[in-house]
Write an enzyme that holds these catalytic residues in place. Structure first.
Site, PDB file in Angstrom:
ATOM      1  N   GLY A 174      -5.122  -1.233  -3.295  1.00 33.99           N
ATOM      2  CA  GLY A 174      -3.759  -0.706  -3.189  1.00 33.99           C
ATOM      3  C   GLY A 174      -3.525   0.033  -1.880  1.00 33.99           C
ATOM      4  O   GLY A 174      -2.471  -0.090  -1.252  1.00 33.99           O
ATOM      5  N   CYS A 175      -4.531   0.782  -1.449  1.00 32.79           N
ATOM      6  CA  CYS A 175      -4.410   1.559  -0.209  1.00 32.79           C
ATOM      7  C   CYS A 175      -4.373   0.641   1.012  1.00 32.79           C
ATOM      8  O   CYS A 175      -3.660   0.901   1.977  1.00 32.79           O
ATOM      9  CB  CYS A 175      -5.548   2.559  -0.098  1.00 32.79           C
ATOM     10  SG  CYS A 175      -5.569   3.726  -1.490  1.00 32.79           S
ATOM     11  N   THR A 176      -5.121  -0.453   0.943  1.00 33.49           N
ATOM     12  CA  THR A 176      -5.108  -1.422   2.034  1.00 33.49           C
ATOM     13  C   THR A 176      -3.739  -2.089   2.115  1.00 33.49           C
ATOM     14  O   THR A 176      -3.153  -2.193   3.196  1.00 33.49           O
ATOM     15  CB  THR A 176      -6.229  -2.474   1.829  1.00 33.49           C
ATOM     16  OG1 THR A 176      -7.490  -1.789   1.831  1.00 33.49           O
ATOM     17  CG2 THR A 176      -6.211  -3.517   2.932  1.00 33.49           C
TER      18      THR A 176
END
Length: 157
Positions: free
Chosen positions: A46-48
């Site tokens: 998700g952060c990527t």
């Protein structure tokens, strides 16, 4: 310390950043709007995706006189690897002591594999050129988030 509320100035703070830089919020006053997006962990799915979305819209943020910074509790070294691998054109801020995390109240109790842990709740804050908090997004859903932030930035212009 109570978190800043909409329409009020954000207290100044300083954090180590990628590229050997030091981020100081007050350095941007009168110069640019600032988007601070808090994310849980470097190189997680998700952060990527969220970082890639900010990367892909970065020219539009710049055109709206806005700088973007990602913040997590990861180290500068971890951030440097993440930034290089994803070709982020913006800096990542290392909040290992949770200075900004506590200021913006983004550390929350979360469930990870059935255990309660303290972690960063995905959140984004838009600060105008006067240092005033104009928008905040909490419990962010990655899919449409960057478009919503960009629309808010463009509305400031």
């Amino acid at each position: 310390m109570t978190p800043p509320t909409l329409g009020t100035p954000v207290p100044d703070f300083t954090l180590a950043a990628t590229s050997g830089l030091t981020f100081r919020l007050s350095d941007f006053q009168e110069k640019a709007n600032v988007v601070l997006y808090f994310y849980p962990k470097d190189s997680t799915p998700g952060c990527t995706t969220e970082g890639q979305d900010f990367r892909d819209a970065y020219a539009e943020f710049q055109a709206a006189d806005t700088v973007v910074f990602g913040i997590s509790r990861d180290s500068v070294k971890s951030h440097e690897n993440f930034k290089a691998k994803q070709a982020f054109p913006f800096e990542l801020l290392a909040d290992v002591d949770e200075i900004a995390c506590k200021l913006f109240d983004v550390i929350k109790l979360k469930n990870m594999y059935g255990k309660q842990v303290l972690g960063i709740e995905r959140s984004t804050f838009l600060i105008d050129k006067q240092g005033v908090l104009r928008h905040e997004w909490r419990k962010v859903s990655v899919k449409t988030h960057v478009a919503a932030v960009l629309a808010a930035v463009q509305a400031l212009a």
